[in-house]
Design a protein around this motif. Sequence first.
Motif: not given
Length: 449
Positions: A92-94, A104-106, A132-136, A139-141
């Motif tokens: 649940r990372l939000c 921020v997420a990074g 959810n392309p932003s989430a993908l 994490y992949e980055s």
Amino acid sequence: MGFSTALATDLEKVCDLYRAATEQMDAQGINQWDERYPTREILTDDIARGEMELLHMGGAIAAAFTLNSRCDGEYAQGQWRFPTSHFCVIHRLCVHPAFQGQGVAGRIVDYIELSMLLRGYESIRLDAFSQNPSALRLYESHGYRKAGEVTFRKGLFYFYEKNLVTAEPPADGQTPEDFSQDITAILSHRWDNGADFFATPDKRLIKGSPFSTLEASCLLAELGLDPADPVLSGTAALIWSVFRSDGRFQLAPKSAIYPCHTAHAAKTLCYLGYAEDARLDQTFLHLLETQYRDGGWRCNKFSFGRGPETEFSNPGPTLTALDAFRFTKYLNSDPRLDRAVEFLLGHWQSRAPLGPCHYGIGTLFQQVTFPFLSYNLFYYVYVLSFYPAARADSRFLDALSVLQSKTANGKILVERPHAKLATLHICQKGKPSELATLRYREILKNLEE
């Protein structure tokens, strides 16, 4: 910006955060969360267990996430590459919509990886919604690799996994980088200063950076050239030839002997395999006996004039000295080295130019530089990672977090190579460096101890 464990009193603001993020995803056509998940009860339970963490920015809760080792039964279907590792799961990372699009997420992922590593976890697992392309991308980055697929109520999700402890082999089957071309390039400068072994005819061993005797030796050793190679054994003999009985090194025939000279010579000889040579015992005793009152090392040469800042030690030579000491019996046993560590941690906090040579922490310092030839962020974090007094300190962890934010797929990107080394494969600007990444992995390995 700061992190904290969520408290019961945070519940209403946390619920508002997830509600706002859900509405934002709905507006973007990402049908991932709704009134059935995540519920107030789930968030209450996360807080009650002490597993939810919050990111605060500007007095507001900018993000929330939960970390634990529990996962849905469907995780048994995952094609985990590290099935026996001690893993943590991100739930649940939000990020609140007001703080999205700012990296921020990074920063959160960087924080999670570091904090989980310090808590003894070896890998991280999670699932991410396929729509959810932003989430993908997030994490992949950061070097997470797909570990299978699973269908939940909302549709297809991807499992992701990242190993925190050891470097993973290249996904495309590439073989490790061959450094022979870089070794040849450096050896081509062997006579540049007028004499053999990168020296000048009058035996100046720090002339002609980065192809001086001391720096070229460290570069070649870093690239894996055998210390028994005639070039490295010859440079070592040359360095020993300027050794003084009191432990100092006369690196320039007509110059005063400064602490930075002796520290640099000691570091180089340690890199070349002489850490246990009895002659260096005298050098390390000399360094400890001449340690300045603030814990570092300094000289009495005031090229930039005098001022309050020149009453401190020079951070650069202090870091070099600690780099040499990490090879010795004094590591982890002599409190005088803890004083040197504290001096450098204090410099991270003050950022001010210090010492007669005015070493500061600014924009250039925080650009990733490799190989380790000067006082900069990467070298700073690398050396201090060998010292327990630093590893648990919040100032060191902050510096490490900044370094981690400059990685891509778990690899170090060189931002500011030495101009004369820019053509080497190990330090091409803006590109990942395999050798620098090995040093970064060494930092992470040190954090396990």
